[in-house]
Write a protein that holds these residues in place. Structure first.
Motif, PDB file in Angstrom:
ATOM      1  N   MET A 249       0.845  -1.176   0.000  1.00 58.66           N
ATOM      2  CA  MET A 249       0.000   0.000   0.000  1.00 58.66           C
ATOM      3  C   MET A 249       0.892   1.240   0.000  1.00 58.66           C
ATOM      4  O   MET A 249       1.843   1.344   0.744  1.00 58.66           O
ATOM      5  CB  MET A 249      -0.901   0.002   1.240  1.00 58.66           C
ATOM      6  CG  MET A 249      -1.831   1.195   1.231  1.00 58.66           C
ATOM      7  SD  MET A 249      -2.748   1.537   2.738  1.00 58.66           S
ATOM      8  CE  MET A 249      -3.467   0.019   3.176  1.00 58.66           C
ATOM      9  N   SER A 250       0.554   2.171  -0.848  1.00 63.17           N
ATOM     10  CA  SER A 250       1.351   3.389  -0.932  1.00 63.17           C
ATOM     11  C   SER A 250       0.755   4.470  -0.034  1.00 63.17           C
ATOM     12  O   SER A 250      -0.346   4.350   0.482  1.00 63.17           O
ATOM     13  CB  SER A 250       1.390   3.875  -2.383  1.00 63.17           C
ATOM     14  OG  SER A 250       0.078   4.164  -2.817  1.00 63.17           O
TER      15      SER A 250
ATOM     16  N   TYR B  32      -1.044   7.839   0.519  1.00 64.82           N
ATOM     17  CA  TYR B  32      -2.001   8.605  -0.256  1.00 64.82           C
ATOM     18  C   TYR B  32      -1.865  10.085   0.063  1.00 64.82           C
ATOM     19  O   TYR B  32      -1.557  10.457   1.185  1.00 64.82           O
ATOM     20  CB  TYR B  32      -3.429   8.141   0.043  1.00 64.82           C
ATOM     21  CG  TYR B  32      -3.623   6.673  -0.243  1.00 64.82           C
ATOM     22  CD1 TYR B  32      -3.310   6.129  -1.479  1.00 64.82           C
ATOM     23  CD2 TYR B  32      -4.119   5.828   0.732  1.00 64.82           C
ATOM     24  CE1 TYR B  32      -3.488   4.788  -1.747  1.00 64.82           C
ATOM     25  CE2 TYR B  32      -4.303   4.485   0.471  1.00 64.82           C
ATOM     26  CZ  TYR B  32      -3.987   3.966  -0.762  1.00 64.82           C
ATOM     27  OH  TYR B  32      -4.168   2.639  -1.017  1.00 64.82           O
TER      28      TYR B  32
ATOM     29  N   LEU C 203     -11.854  -5.798  -3.951  1.00 68.63           N
ATOM     30  CA  LEU C 203     -10.720  -5.016  -3.463  1.00 68.63           C
ATOM     31  C   LEU C 203      -9.812  -5.825  -2.563  1.00 68.63           C
ATOM     32  O   LEU C 203      -8.603  -5.613  -2.534  1.00 68.63           O
ATOM     33  CB  LEU C 203     -11.203  -3.780  -2.694  1.00 68.63           C
ATOM     34  CG  LEU C 203     -11.688  -2.603  -3.516  1.00 68.63           C
ATOM     35  CD1 LEU C 203     -12.099  -1.462  -2.600  1.00 68.63           C
ATOM     36  CD2 LEU C 203     -10.631  -2.137  -4.489  1.00 68.63           C
ATOM     37  N   SER C 204     -10.386  -6.716  -1.772  1.00 65.88           N
ATOM     38  CA  SER C 204      -9.609  -7.554  -0.862  1.00 65.88           C
ATOM     39  C   SER C 204     -10.439  -8.789  -0.541  1.00 65.88           C
ATOM     40  O   SER C 204     -11.553  -8.944  -1.044  1.00 65.88           O
ATOM     41  CB  SER C 204      -9.281  -6.789   0.424  1.00 65.88           C
ATOM     42  OG  SER C 204     -10.446  -6.595   1.201  1.00 65.88           O
TER      43      SER C 204
ATOM     44  N   GLU D 244     -13.615  -7.347   0.873  1.00 67.97           N
ATOM     45  CA  GLU D 244     -14.276  -6.211   0.217  1.00 67.97           C
ATOM     46  C   GLU D 244     -14.645  -6.548  -1.222  1.00 67.97           C
ATOM     47  O   GLU D 244     -13.786  -6.591  -2.092  1.00 67.97           O
ATOM     48  CB  GLU D 244     -13.354  -4.989   0.218  1.00 67.97           C
ATOM     49  CG  GLU D 244     -13.027  -4.467   1.589  1.00 67.97           C
ATOM     50  CD  GLU D 244     -11.950  -3.404   1.534  1.00 67.97           C
ATOM     51  OE1 GLU D 244     -12.267  -2.243   1.832  1.00 67.97           O
ATOM     52  OE2 GLU D 244     -10.802  -3.756   1.179  1.00 67.97           O
TER      53      GLU D 244
ATOM     54  N   THR E 168      -9.432   7.865   0.275  1.00 68.41           N
ATOM     55  CA  THR E 168      -8.657   6.622   0.360  1.00 68.41           C
ATOM     56  C   THR E 168      -9.345   5.502  -0.418  1.00 68.41           C
ATOM     57  O   THR E 168      -8.686   4.734  -1.132  1.00 68.41           O
ATOM     58  CB  THR E 168      -8.472   6.205   1.827  1.00 68.41           C
ATOM     59  OG1 THR E 168      -7.789   7.252   2.527  1.00 68.41           O
ATOM     60  CG2 THR E 168      -7.692   4.906   1.941  1.00 68.41           C
ATOM     61  N   ARG E 169     -10.662   5.407  -0.306  1.00 69.65           N
ATOM     62  CA  ARG E 169     -11.389   4.355  -1.037  1.00 69.65           C
ATOM     63  C   ARG E 169     -11.204   4.511  -2.546  1.00 69.65           C
ATOM     64  O   ARG E 169     -11.030   3.516  -3.260  1.00 69.65           O
ATOM     65  CB  ARG E 169     -12.869   4.374  -0.658  1.00 69.65           C
ATOM     66  CG  ARG E 169     -13.129   3.813   0.731  1.00 69.65           C
ATOM     67  CD  ARG E 169     -14.610   3.639   1.010  1.00 69.65           C
ATOM     68  NE  ARG E 169     -15.312   4.910   1.178  1.00 69.65           N
ATOM     69  CZ  ARG E 169     -15.461   5.544   2.336  1.00 69.65           C
ATOM     70  NH1 ARG E 169     -14.942   5.050   3.445  1.00 69.65           N
ATOM     71  NH2 ARG E 169     -16.126   6.682   2.389  1.00 69.65           N
TER      72      ARG E 169
ATOM     73  N   TYR F 131      -8.594   5.963  -4.040  1.00 72.48           N
ATOM     74  CA  TYR F 131      -7.210   5.582  -4.321  1.00 72.48           C
ATOM     75  C   TYR F 131      -7.072   4.058  -4.396  1.00 72.48           C
ATOM     76  O   TYR F 131      -6.416   3.518  -5.296  1.00 72.48           O
ATOM     77  CB  TYR F 131      -6.258   6.096  -3.236  1.00 72.48           C
ATOM     78  CG  TYR F 131      -5.741   7.501  -3.432  1.00 72.48           C
ATOM     79  CD1 TYR F 131      -5.030   7.859  -4.568  1.00 72.48           C
ATOM     80  CD2 TYR F 131      -5.906   8.462  -2.442  1.00 72.48           C
ATOM     81  CE1 TYR F 131      -4.525   9.141  -4.730  1.00 72.48           C
ATOM     82  CE2 TYR F 131      -5.407   9.754  -2.591  1.00 72.48           C
ATOM     83  CZ  TYR F 131      -4.717  10.075  -3.734  1.00 72.48           C
ATOM     84  OH  TYR F 131      -4.214  11.349  -3.893  1.00 72.48           O
ATOM     85  N   ARG F 132      -7.686   3.357  -3.457  1.00 74.68           N
ATOM     86  CA  ARG F 132      -7.591   1.892  -3.442  1.00 74.68           C
ATOM     87  C   ARG F 132      -8.270   1.285  -4.666  1.00 74.68           C
ATOM     88  O   ARG F 132      -7.767   0.315  -5.248  1.00 74.68           O
ATOM     89  CB  ARG F 132      -8.187   1.337  -2.151  1.00 74.68           C
ATOM     90  CG  ARG F 132      -7.337   1.694  -0.939  1.00 74.68           C
ATOM     91  CD  ARG F 132      -7.845   1.084   0.345  1.00 74.68           C
ATOM     92  NE  ARG F 132      -7.745  -0.370   0.245  1.00 74.68           N
ATOM     93  CZ  ARG F 132      -8.757  -1.199   0.510  1.00 74.68           C
ATOM     94  NH1 ARG F 132      -9.920  -0.730   0.893  1.00 74.68           N
ATOM     95  NH2 ARG F 132      -8.587  -2.492   0.400  1.00 74.68           N
TER      96      ARG F 132
ATOM     97  N   GLU G 195      -5.947   1.784  -7.616  1.00 72.63           N
ATOM     98  CA  GLU G 195      -4.864   0.796  -7.594  1.00 72.63           C
ATOM     99  C   GLU G 195      -5.338  -0.560  -8.085  1.00 72.63           C
ATOM    100  O   GLU G 195      -4.651  -1.237  -8.849  1.00 72.63           O
ATOM    101  CB  GLU G 195      -4.297   0.658  -6.184  1.00 72.63           C
ATOM    102  CG  GLU G 195      -3.504   1.837  -5.722  1.00 72.63           C
ATOM    103  CD  GLU G 195      -3.084   1.746  -4.260  1.00 72.63           C
ATOM    104  OE1 GLU G 195      -3.571   0.836  -3.542  1.00 72.63           O
ATOM    105  OE2 GLU G 195      -2.280   2.586  -3.838  1.00 72.63           O
ATOM    106  N   CYS G 196      -6.526  -0.953  -7.656  1.00 73.78           N
ATOM    107  CA  CYS G 196      -7.080  -2.240  -8.052  1.00 73.78           C
ATOM    108  C   CYS G 196      -7.367  -2.275  -9.555  1.00 73.78           C
ATOM    109  O   CYS G 196      -6.980  -3.219 -10.245  1.00 73.78           O
ATOM    110  CB  CYS G 196      -8.353  -2.503  -7.259  1.00 73.78           C
ATOM    111  SG  CYS G 196      -9.158  -4.057  -7.673  1.00 73.78           S
TER     112      CYS G 196
END
Length: 77
Positions: free
Chosen positions: A1-2, A4, A29-30, A33, A63-64, A66-67, A70-71
């Motif tokens: 994780m980077s 943000y 996402l995970s 998630e 943040t959501r 950004y995640r 990334e996904c």
């Protein structure tokens, strides 16, 4: 994780990305998630950011996104 970034320019760039990207219907996402309506998920987070930025209490909406970015970008490679 980077790490943000929550400065105005970074958030604006993220918003432009969210508004201009084509999303799949569903994303995992995970392990815990699963997003079943990605468009609605994005719109809900954009609405929070639009209504409350720069209130740090709402940084999880940023943040959501950004995640999700990334996904999505990780799956395209």
């Amino acid at each position: 994780m980077s790490e943000y970034k929550y400065d105005e320019e970074s958030v604006k760039t993220l918003i432009v990305w969210a508004k201009s990207t084509s999303f799949p219907q569903q994303v995992k996402l995970s392990e815990a998630e699963d997003i079943y309506d990605v468009e609605r998920y994005v719109q809900a987070n954009l609405s929070d950011i639009d209504a409350h930025y720069p209130d740090a209490f709402y940084n999880p909406a940023i943040t959501r996104l950004y995640r999700l970015k990334e996904c999505i970008e990780g799956n395209e490679r």
